[in-house]
Write a protein that holds these residues in place. Structure first.
Motif, PDB file in Angstrom:
ATOM      1  N   TYR A  71       0.827  -1.213   0.000  1.00  0.00           N
ATOM      2  CA  TYR A  71       0.000   0.000   0.000  1.00  0.00           C
ATOM      3  C   TYR A  71       0.861   1.263   0.000  1.00  0.00           C
ATOM      4  N   LYS A  75       1.630   0.967  -4.240  1.00  0.00           N
ATOM      5  CA  LYS A  75       0.418   1.608  -4.735  1.00  0.00           C
ATOM      6  C   LYS A  75       0.692   2.937  -5.443  1.00  0.00           C
ATOM      7  N   ASP A  79      -0.434   3.499  -9.221  1.00  0.00           N
ATOM      8  CA  ASP A  79      -1.328   4.613  -9.554  1.00  0.00           C
ATOM      9  C   ASP A  79      -0.739   5.478 -10.665  1.00  0.00           C
ATOM     10  N   LYS A  84      -3.078  -2.151 -12.183  1.00  0.00           N
ATOM     11  CA  LYS A  84      -3.812  -2.782 -11.095  1.00  0.00           C
ATOM     12  C   LYS A  84      -3.094  -4.072 -10.720  1.00  0.00           C
ATOM     13  N   GLN A 107     -10.038   0.201   0.203  1.00  0.00           N
ATOM     14  CA  GLN A 107      -9.706   1.282  -0.720  1.00  0.00           C
ATOM     15  C   GLN A 107      -9.080   0.720  -2.000  1.00  0.00           C
ATOM     16  N   LEU A 108      -8.156  -0.217  -1.849  1.00  0.00           N
ATOM     17  CA  LEU A 108      -7.540  -0.834  -3.018  1.00  0.00           C
ATOM     18  C   LEU A 108      -8.595  -1.495  -3.903  1.00  0.00           C
ATOM     19  N   GLN A 109      -9.507  -2.231  -3.280  1.00  0.00           N
ATOM     20  CA  GLN A 109     -10.561  -2.884  -4.054  1.00  0.00           C
ATOM     21  C   GLN A 109     -11.444  -1.845  -4.745  1.00  0.00           C
ATOM     22  N   ASN A 110     -11.807  -0.796  -4.042  1.00  0.00           N
ATOM     23  CA  ASN A 110     -12.645   0.253  -4.634  1.00  0.00           C
ATOM     24  C   ASN A 110     -11.963   0.931  -5.809  1.00  0.00           C
ATOM     25  N   GLU A 111     -10.632   0.937  -5.813  1.00  0.00           N
ATOM     26  CA  GLU A 111      -9.869   1.542  -6.903  1.00  0.00           C
ATOM     27  C   GLU A 111      -9.576   0.546  -8.033  1.00  0.00           C
ATOM     28  N   GLY A 112     -10.096  -0.683  -7.921  1.00  0.00           N
ATOM     29  CA  GLY A 112      -9.969  -1.640  -9.005  1.00  0.00           C
ATOM     30  C   GLY A 112      -8.939  -2.731  -8.827  1.00  0.00           C
ATOM     31  N   HIS A 113      -8.283  -2.774  -7.685  1.00  0.00           N
ATOM     32  CA  HIS A 113      -7.332  -3.854  -7.415  1.00  0.00           C
ATOM     33  C   HIS A 113      -8.108  -5.094  -6.975  1.00  0.00           C
TER      34      HIS A 113
END
Length: 184
Positions: A71, A75, A79, A84, A107-113
């Protein structure tokens, strides 16, 4: 149980394991096998099901265990380039001194990871004598992630060991659609 290899010609896999990078090729002929459960409905669209040209190249970025450094260090780089990754979480590591928090994973999942299971504990499945304990590590990784709102469908065996053990593969197959169980 159905064992198969991923169907692309030698995609590169990079596994980030807490500061050590391991680079390996998916051979497509047994070195990197997977356990697939055809009875489960797939709720994701993995890279091998996406339309592609023969000349397309794929890289799978895997971050192992849920380290905080995935993270804090990786990350920002991901980014910057719009990449991803898949993060395989060993649940015992989350909220530990070296692990990410559940909020960081969300947060990572919400950003597409992609957040997937690395087991309840990071123990070498091939060295566990008790079938019940081994199953608890495999199924518990799925359960703890589901309790936190994730839907893991892929399992990465701790230490990437167990792909040559039919009992381990059968157990993984009961809970997951696909598994990474070894590399050369």
């Amino acid at each position: 149980m159905s064992i198969r290899s991923i169907g692309f010609e030698n995609p590169l896999i990079i596994i980030y394991d807490g500061g050590r990078r391991q680079r390996c090729q998916f051979t497509g002929s047994g070195g990197h096998r997977s356990a697939e459960n055809n009875s489960r409905k797939k709720s994701y669209n993995p890279f091998w099901q996406i339309s592609h040209n023969e000349s397309d190249k794929y890289v799978i970025l895997i971050f192992d265990r849920g380290y905080k450094s995935a993270y804090t260090d990786a990350k920002p780089i991901l980014d910057r380039y719009g990449f991803k990754a898949s993060i395989f979480v060993a649940c015992e590591r989350i909220e530990s001194s070296k692990g990410m928090s559940w909020d960081q994973l969300r947060q990572l999942q919400n950003e597409g990871h992609d957040i997937q299971s690395h087991g309840l504990k990071h123990e070498r499945l091939t060295e566990i004598q008790s079938d019940n304990k081994r199953e608890r590590i495999i199924s518990g990784g799925q359960e703890c992630l589901q309790e936190q709102g994730f839907n893991p469908t892929i399992f990465q065996a701790p230490f990437n060991k167990g792909g040559d053990d039919p009992q381990i593969l059968d157990t993984i197959n009961k809970y997951f659609d696909l598994a990474f169980t070894g590399h050369s």
